[in-house]
Design a protein around this motif. Structure first.
Motif, PDB file in Angstrom:
ATOM      1  N   LEU A  38       0.784  -1.226   0.000  1.00 23.46           N
ATOM      2  CA  LEU A  38       0.000   0.000   0.000  1.00 23.46           C
ATOM      3  C   LEU A  38       0.820   1.282   0.000  1.00 23.46           C
ATOM      4  O   LEU A  38       0.495   2.198  -0.760  1.00 23.46           O
ATOM      5  N   PRO A  39       1.901   1.409   0.785  1.00 21.23           N
ATOM      6  CA  PRO A  39       2.641   2.669   0.770  1.00 21.23           C
ATOM      7  C   PRO A  39       3.220   3.013  -0.606  1.00 21.23           C
ATOM      8  O   PRO A  39       3.416   4.178  -0.926  1.00 21.23           O
ATOM      9  N   ASN A  40       3.493   1.990  -1.406  1.00 17.42           N
ATOM     10  CA  ASN A  40       4.099   2.209  -2.717  1.00 17.42           C
ATOM     11  C   ASN A  40       3.116   2.033  -3.873  1.00 17.42           C
ATOM     12  O   ASN A  40       3.524   2.026  -5.032  1.00 17.42           O
ATOM     13  N   VAL A  76      -9.697 -12.874   9.103  1.00 17.58           N
ATOM     14  CA  VAL A  76      -8.716 -11.783   9.022  1.00 17.58           C
ATOM     15  C   VAL A  76      -7.626 -12.032  10.062  1.00 17.58           C
ATOM     16  O   VAL A  76      -7.915 -12.357  11.214  1.00 17.58           O
ATOM     17  N   VAL A  77      -6.378 -11.866   9.631  1.00 16.39           N
ATOM     18  CA  VAL A  77      -5.248 -11.949  10.557  1.00 16.39           C
ATOM     19  C   VAL A  77      -4.516 -10.610  10.488  1.00 16.39           C
ATOM     20  O   VAL A  77      -4.099 -10.172   9.419  1.00 16.39           O
ATOM     21  N   ALA A  78      -4.427  -9.953  11.647  1.00 18.43           N
ATOM     22  CA  ALA A  78      -3.743  -8.658  11.762  1.00 18.43           C
ATOM     23  C   ALA A  78      -2.401  -8.899  12.447  1.00 18.43           C
ATOM     24  O   ALA A  78      -2.338  -9.566  13.484  1.00 18.43           O
ATOM     25  N   VAL A  79      -1.334  -8.339  11.846  1.00 14.72           N
ATOM     26  CA  VAL A  79       0.007  -8.565  12.376  1.00 14.72           C
ATOM     27  C   VAL A  79       0.726  -7.232  12.518  1.00 14.72           C
ATOM     28  O   VAL A  79       0.763  -6.422  11.590  1.00 14.72           O
ATOM     29  N   LEU A 112      -2.356  -6.795   7.082  1.00 11.42           N
ATOM     30  CA  LEU A 112      -3.685  -7.396   7.188  1.00 11.42           C
ATOM     31  C   LEU A 112      -3.791  -8.487   6.142  1.00 11.42           C
ATOM     32  O   LEU A 112      -3.540  -8.251   4.953  1.00 11.42           O
ATOM     33  N   TRP A 113      -4.136  -9.666   6.595  1.00 17.57           N
ATOM     34  CA  TRP A 113      -4.265 -10.851   5.739  1.00 17.57           C
ATOM     35  C   TRP A 113      -5.735 -11.270   5.749  1.00 17.57           C
ATOM     36  O   TRP A 113      -6.312 -11.469   6.814  1.00 17.57           O
ATOM     37  N   TYR A 114      -6.310 -11.425   4.567  1.00 17.19           N
ATOM     38  CA  TYR A 114      -7.696 -11.851   4.431  1.00 17.19           C
ATOM     39  C   TYR A 114      -7.687 -13.238   3.798  1.00 17.19           C
ATOM     40  O   TYR A 114      -7.152 -13.415   2.700  1.00 17.19           O
ATOM     41  N   LEU A 115      -8.261 -14.214   4.496  1.00 22.29           N
ATOM     42  CA  LEU A 115      -8.229 -15.590   4.031  1.00 22.29           C
ATOM     43  C   LEU A 115      -9.630 -16.091   3.670  1.00 22.29           C
ATOM     44  O   LEU A 115     -10.629 -15.587   4.195  1.00 22.29           O
ATOM     45  N   PHE A 123      -3.467  -9.854   0.804  1.00 22.91           N
ATOM     46  CA  PHE A 123      -2.449  -9.490   1.792  1.00 22.91           C
ATOM     47  C   PHE A 123      -2.158  -8.010   1.583  1.00 22.91           C
ATOM     48  O   PHE A 123      -1.675  -7.608   0.532  1.00 22.91           O
ATOM     49  N   ASN A 124      -2.490  -7.204   2.585  1.00 20.62           N
ATOM     50  CA  ASN A 124      -2.235  -5.762   2.542  1.00 20.62           C
ATOM     51  C   ASN A 124      -1.099  -5.430   3.498  1.00 20.62           C
ATOM     52  O   ASN A 124      -1.231  -5.610   4.711  1.00 20.62           O
ATOM     53  N   CYS A 125       0.007  -4.935   2.949  1.00 16.40           N
ATOM     54  CA  CYS A 125       1.179  -4.566   3.740  1.00 16.40           C
ATOM     55  C   CYS A 125       1.233  -3.048   3.873  1.00 16.40           C
ATOM     56  O   CYS A 125       1.245  -2.339   2.864  1.00 16.40           O
ATOM     57  N   TYR A 126       1.265  -2.573   5.113  1.00 16.00           N
ATOM     58  CA  TYR A 126       1.364  -1.141   5.408  1.00 16.00           C
ATOM     59  C   TYR A 126       2.682  -0.898   6.140  1.00 16.00           C
ATOM     60  O   TYR A 126       2.734  -0.877   7.359  1.00 16.00           O
TER      61      TYR A 126
END
Length: 156
Positions: A38-40, A76-79, A112-115, A123-126
């Motif tokens: 997401l940042p890029n 949802v898995v939040a890390v 945030l991982w959505y399964l 897979f959303n990487c922030y």
């Protein structure tokens, strides 16, 4: 069947610099799964997913993700984590590559991982891209940004 949290932990394991199994990482995704940096503003699908891992590992061969908190809430898995490594390869930017600096990075990140049915759908990487770039010595050029905004505002 593995839990969603176990699947996500396996994804992180496969993305470690000393393991780096892009195809194994890819098999954890649904056929149409996506990896969003997401940042890029980057989205990777299908065979692009392992390529994204390999690209990052080429800049940071010892890349490691220090998992601080892992919370599974349904599908949802939040890390909360820190991306760590040593800048030993070229780091791509929109205007060219930052040559290796040897600098260590330690970048705060939230993923945030959505399964769906035991597979990663999204897979959303922030990651804190501003921290990442600063640790590579690529501080923003605020002066040029201010001048460009002034010029645009005056129509010049």
């Amino acid at each position: 069947m593995k839990s969603n949290a176990e699947i996500v932990r396996e994804a992180y394991r496969l993305a470690e610099g000393n393991i780096l199994d892009g195809q194994g990482f890819r098999t954890l995704f649904t056929e149409d799964g996506t990896f969003n940096d997401l940042p890029n503003s980057l989205t990777f699908r299908g065979d692009q997913i392992p390529q994204a891992l390999a690209g990052l590992a080429s800049a940071f061969p010892d890349i490691h993700r220090e998992l601080l908190e892992v919370h599974a809430i349904g599908d949802v898995v939040a890390v909360e984590l820190r991306i760590q490594g040593t800048h030993l390869g070229g780091f791509p930017t929109p205007i060219g590559e930052i040559p290796p600096t040897g600098n260590r990075i330690d970048v705060p990140t939230a993923d945030l991982w959505y399964l769906r049915e035991g597979k990663i759908e999204t897979f959303n990487c922030y990651n804190a891209a501003n921290v990442w770039l600063a640790q590579l010595g690529a501080d923003p050029d605020f002066e040029s940004a201010i001048e460009a905004a002034k010029t645009a505002a005056t129509g010049g």
